[in-house]
Scaffold this motif. Structure first.
Motif, mmCIF file in Angstrom:
data_model
loop_
_atom_site.group_PDB
_atom_site.id
_atom_site.type_symbol
_atom_site.label_atom_id
_atom_site.label_comp_id
_atom_site.label_asym_id
_atom_site.label_seq_id
_atom_site.Cartn_x
_atom_site.Cartn_y
_atom_site.Cartn_z
ATOM 1 N N TYR A 33 35.102 39.003 29.802
ATOM 2 C CA TYR A 33 34.723 39.038 31.210
ATOM 3 C C TYR A 33 35.444 37.941 31.997
ATOM 4 O O TYR A 33 35.808 36.902 31.442
ATOM 5 N N TYR A 35 34.280 35.761 35.458
ATOM 6 C CA TYR A 35 33.263 35.446 36.456
ATOM 7 C C TYR A 35 33.865 34.466 37.456
ATOM 8 O O TYR A 35 34.730 33.668 37.116
ATOM 9 N N ILE A 56 34.380 47.186 34.025
ATOM 10 C CA ILE A 56 33.815 46.863 35.335
ATOM 11 C C ILE A 56 34.892 46.274 36.217
ATOM 12 O O ILE A 56 35.663 45.442 35.788
ATOM 13 N N ASP A 101 23.370 41.202 25.098
ATOM 14 C CA ASP A 101 24.699 40.847 25.583
ATOM 15 C C ASP A 101 24.821 39.356 25.853
ATOM 16 O O ASP A 101 25.330 38.944 26.887
ATOM 17 N N GLN A 103 26.397 35.992 26.024
ATOM 18 C CA GLN A 103 27.814 35.747 26.268
ATOM 19 C C GLN A 103 28.197 34.311 25.975
ATOM 20 O O GLN A 103 27.389 33.391 26.083
ATOM 21 N N PHE A 105 30.935 31.432 27.016
ATOM 22 C CA PHE A 105 31.792 31.111 28.150
ATOM 23 C C PHE A 105 32.868 30.101 27.791
ATOM 24 O O PHE A 105 32.666 29.224 26.949
ATOM 25 N N TYR B 32 15.324 42.373 28.579
ATOM 26 C CA TYR B 32 15.240 40.983 28.134
ATOM 27 C C TYR B 32 15.851 40.085 29.203
ATOM 28 O O TYR B 32 16.612 40.540 30.061
ATOM 29 N N GLN B 34 17.704 36.108 29.725
ATOM 30 C CA GLN B 34 18.386 35.037 29.007
ATOM 31 C C GLN B 34 18.376 33.765 29.855
ATOM 32 O O GLN B 34 18.384 33.829 31.090
ATOM 33 N N TYR B 36 20.508 30.049 30.249
ATOM 34 C CA TYR B 36 21.707 29.305 29.916
ATOM 35 C C TYR B 36 21.616 27.908 30.526
ATOM 36 O O TYR B 36 20.968 27.705 31.551
ATOM 37 N N PRO B 44 28.653 27.833 31.180
ATOM 38 C CA PRO B 44 27.255 28.006 30.732
ATOM 39 C C PRO B 44 27.191 28.168 29.216
ATOM 40 O O PRO B 44 28.078 28.764 28.604
ATOM 41 N N PHE B 46 24.526 29.462 26.161
ATOM 42 C CA PHE B 46 23.309 30.229 25.891
ATOM 43 C C PHE B 46 22.258 29.352 25.218
ATOM 44 O O PHE B 46 22.562 28.586 24.286
ATOM 45 N N LEU B 49 16.800 33.772 24.498
ATOM 46 C CA LEU B 49 16.642 35.134 25.005
ATOM 47 C C LEU B 49 15.216 35.564 24.706
ATOM 48 O O LEU B 49 14.701 35.293 23.613
ATOM 49 N N ARG B 51 12.594 39.018 24.967
ATOM 50 C CA ARG B 51 12.512 40.453 25.214
ATOM 51 C C ARG B 51 11.226 40.789 25.968
ATOM 52 O O ARG B 51 10.262 40.038 25.954
ATOM 53 N N LEU B 89 20.352 28.297 34.177
ATOM 54 C CA LEU B 89 20.580 29.605 34.780
ATOM 55 C C LEU B 89 19.785 30.669 34.035
ATOM 56 O O LEU B 89 19.773 30.705 32.807
ATOM 57 N N SER B 93 20.787 41.637 32.138
ATOM 58 C CA SER B 93 21.846 42.647 32.192
ATOM 59 C C SER B 93 21.685 43.519 33.418
ATOM 60 O O SER B 93 20.570 43.771 33.867
ATOM 61 N N ASN B 94 22.805 44.039 33.915
ATOM 62 C CA ASN B 94 22.692 45.082 34.931
ATOM 63 C C ASN B 94 22.207 46.358 34.242
ATOM 64 O O ASN B 94 22.114 46.429 33.023
ATOM 65 N N THR B 98 26.478 46.464 31.277
ATOM 66 C CA THR B 98 27.886 46.114 31.183
ATOM 67 C C THR B 98 28.192 44.702 31.652
ATOM 68 O O THR B 98 29.323 44.242 31.508
ATOM 69 N N ALA B 99 27.229 44.026 32.244
ATOM 70 C CA ALA B 99 27.480 42.659 32.717
ATOM 71 C C ALA B 99 26.163 41.938 32.907
ATOM 72 O O ALA B 99 25.105 42.567 32.979
ATOM 73 N N LEU B 100 26.238 40.618 32.976
ATOM 74 C CA LEU B 100 25.063 39.812 33.264
ATOM 75 C C LEU B 100 24.999 39.516 34.754
ATOM 76 O O LEU B 100 26.015 39.283 35.395
ATOM 77 N N PHE B 102 23.341 36.757 37.187
ATOM 78 C CA PHE B 102 22.788 35.411 37.102
ATOM 79 C C PHE B 102 22.024 35.035 38.360
ATOM 80 O O PHE B 102 22.367 35.460 39.468
#
Lengths: 114, 112
Positions: A33, A35, A56, A101, A103, A105, B32, B34, B36, B44, B46, B49, B51, B89, B93-94, B98-100, B102
């Protein structure tokens, strides 16, 4: 043995120039990704690639073009830089096989456009 | 559109106290959430997480809760230390996965 690395760390350039930021991950991850984190610290997704395929493309100007030569690399090329492009750009990666997911960084590239 | 909010931009507490950070989400029920940590000049990292079917998750001095009724997650740091000072942070997920997305983060300062 850095997991996600980016170069350069800092990039200062003039308006109108073209520049590239490189990203590499040695985690064996499938998805990478880009960002953008603006001056207000808001972190927003720009692009996502899965196995070299674009997944994306958020509403990012087409002056920004990601390129993934292989699964471990995702570079970001920016044409005709504008003042508003000044920000910190983060590369990240994740493993597809997991159920979440989470991630990883990179350290970020601080881009300053003068 | 999906939105995730962290109400406090900054939180200042004294060493030894418990820090509590809030994350609220709207328009979507993520499976879920997350958390960071981001230090100045770094990416960032992690932390935890949780659920939707978990009420609480712990890791050392960190505790996260997830209330799907309130659409809220709370992040606690007990016995806080100056080394805990950072921006925290919240993300989910969307809908496509496919992406986070924040939140803007809460900057925690722990003074000794």
């Amino acid at each position: 043995d850095t997991a996600v690395s980016q170069t350069p760390k800092y990039l200062v350039t003039q308006m109108g120039n073209d520049k590239s930021i490189k990203c590499e991950q040695n985690l064996g991850h499938d998805t990478m990704y880009w960002y953008k984190q603006d001056s207000k610290k808001f972190l927003k997704i720009m692009f996502s690639y899965n196995n070299k395929e674009l997944i994306i493309n958020e509403t990012v100007p087409n002056r920004f073009s990601p390129k993934s030569p292989d699964k471990a690399h995702l570079n970001l090329h920016i044409n005709s830089l504008e003042l508003g492009d000044s920000a910190v750009y983060f590369c990240a990666s994740r493993h597809n096989g997991g159920s979440t997911d989470t991630q990883y960084f990179g350290p970020g590239t601080r881009l300053t456009v003068l | 559109s999906q939105k995730i909010e962290q109400n406090s931009e900054a939180l200042n507490i004294q060493e030894g106290k418990t820090a509590t950070l809030t994350c609220n989400y709207t328009n979507y029920s993520p499976a879920y959430l997350q958390w960071y940590r981001q230090d100045p000049g770094r990416g960032p990292v992690f932390l935890l997480l949780i659920r939707e079917n978990e009420k609480e998750k712990r890791k050392e001095r960190l505790k996260v809760t997830f209330d799907t009724t309130l659409k809220q997650s709370l992040f606690h740091i007990t016995a806080s230390q100056p080394a805990d000072s950072a921006t925290y942070l919240c993300a989910h997920s969307n809908q496509a996965g496919t992406a986070l997305i924040f939140g803007k983060g809460t900057t925690l300062s722990v003074s000794s």
